[in-house]
Write an enzyme that holds these catalytic residues in place. Sequence first.
Site, short mmCIF file in Angstrom:
data_model
loop_
_atom_site.label_atom_id
_atom_site.label_comp_id
_atom_site.label_asym_id
_atom_site.label_seq_id
_atom_site.Cartn_x
_atom_site.Cartn_y
_atom_site.Cartn_z
CG ASP A 10 -1.59 1.34 1.57
OD1 ASP A 10 -2.49 1.71 0.51
OD2 ASP A 10 -1.75 1.69 2.52
CG ASP A 12 -1.91 7.43 0.69
OD1 ASP A 12 -0.97 8.48 0.25
OD2 ASP A 12 -2.72 7.29 -0.37
C1 BG6 Z 1 -5.99 5.78 0.37
C2 BG6 Z 1 -5.72 6.63 1.53
O1 BG6 Z 1 -4.47 5.29 -0.12
O2 BG6 Z 1 -6.27 6.64 -0.85
C3 BG6 Z 1 -7.38 7.27 1.74
O3 BG6 Z 1 -5.78 5.75 2.69
C4 BG6 Z 1 -7.60 8.02 0.40
O4 BG6 Z 1 -7.33 7.92 2.93
C5 BG6 Z 1 -7.72 6.83 -0.73
O5 BG6 Z 1 -9.02 8.44 0.87
C6 BG6 Z 1 -8.16 8.15 -2.10
O6 BG6 Z 1 -6.84 8.84 -2.25
P1 BG6 Z 1 -7.08 9.85 -3.50
O7 BG6 Z 1 -5.63 10.40 -3.31
O8 BG6 Z 1 -7.48 9.17 -4.61
O9 BG6 Z 1 -8.05 11.02 -3.10
MG MG Z 2 -2.60 3.26 3.68
#
Ligand code: BG6
Ligand code: MG
EC number: 5.4.2.6
Length: 218
Positions: A10, A12
């Site tokens: 993963d 984030d």
């Molecule tokens: C995930 C995060 O990786 O991506 C979430 O943990 C986030 O918190 C999701 O909502 C979507 O992210 P983005 O960048 O497309 O808004």
């Molecule tokens: Mg994550």
Amino acid sequence: MNVPKTWIFDLDGVIVETAQFHYKSWKRLAHSLDIPFDESHNEALKGVSRSKSLNIILELDDREVSEKEFQRLMDKKNGWYQNYIAELTPDDILDGIPEFLDTLKERGAKLAIGSSSKNAQYILDYLQLTETFDAIIDGTKVKNTKPDPEVFLKGAQAVGEDPEDCVVFEDAESGVEAANRANMLCVGVGSEEILGDADLVIDSFVDMSPEDLLEKLS
Ligand code: BG6
Ligand code: MG
């Protein structure tokens, strides 16, 4: 246990700490709508898509908005979030990760990203990590985000691996569920309390070699 051949990360919260940027941006949006939102609400937003996150926030106050307004709110949050991530540099890669990835590469393992984010490619570019991964599956490439297993199954497929020969690293409860549903080994990165359904939970990658990890998993 099959010794994993493909290691799926993963992004984030595992490779880089962007959760605080998501949190600050959602908090700003929620407060602009007079919806109370604090750290206690934030865990449920980890791993899930942008639209699911906004739905969770609106449900906190039983709000309903038009489709157009919903899109406008998502765009507003994403604009703030993108300002934060534009400041990322390779120095922001979490401690222990560069060494861990280098060792895996030396050993000939395949590496993939499995992220719900539609900003994943920007983040990987800021961190100068794009070339490190054999496959990058992100929120732009899946129909169903975590806890659906699609993102991890597509990651395995992209490198031609069976799910049973993959291990997933995740910091979110929704991501652990997705890995379990994909029939992959799962290592939680964070707290045992939240990630207890993983096969193993670690605090961080500091001083952690792939061999240490396999030993703990076996
Ligand atoms: C995930 C995060 O990786 O991506 C979430 O943990 C986030 O918190 C999701 O909502 C979507 O992210 P983005 O960048 O497309 O808004
Ligand atoms: Mg994550």
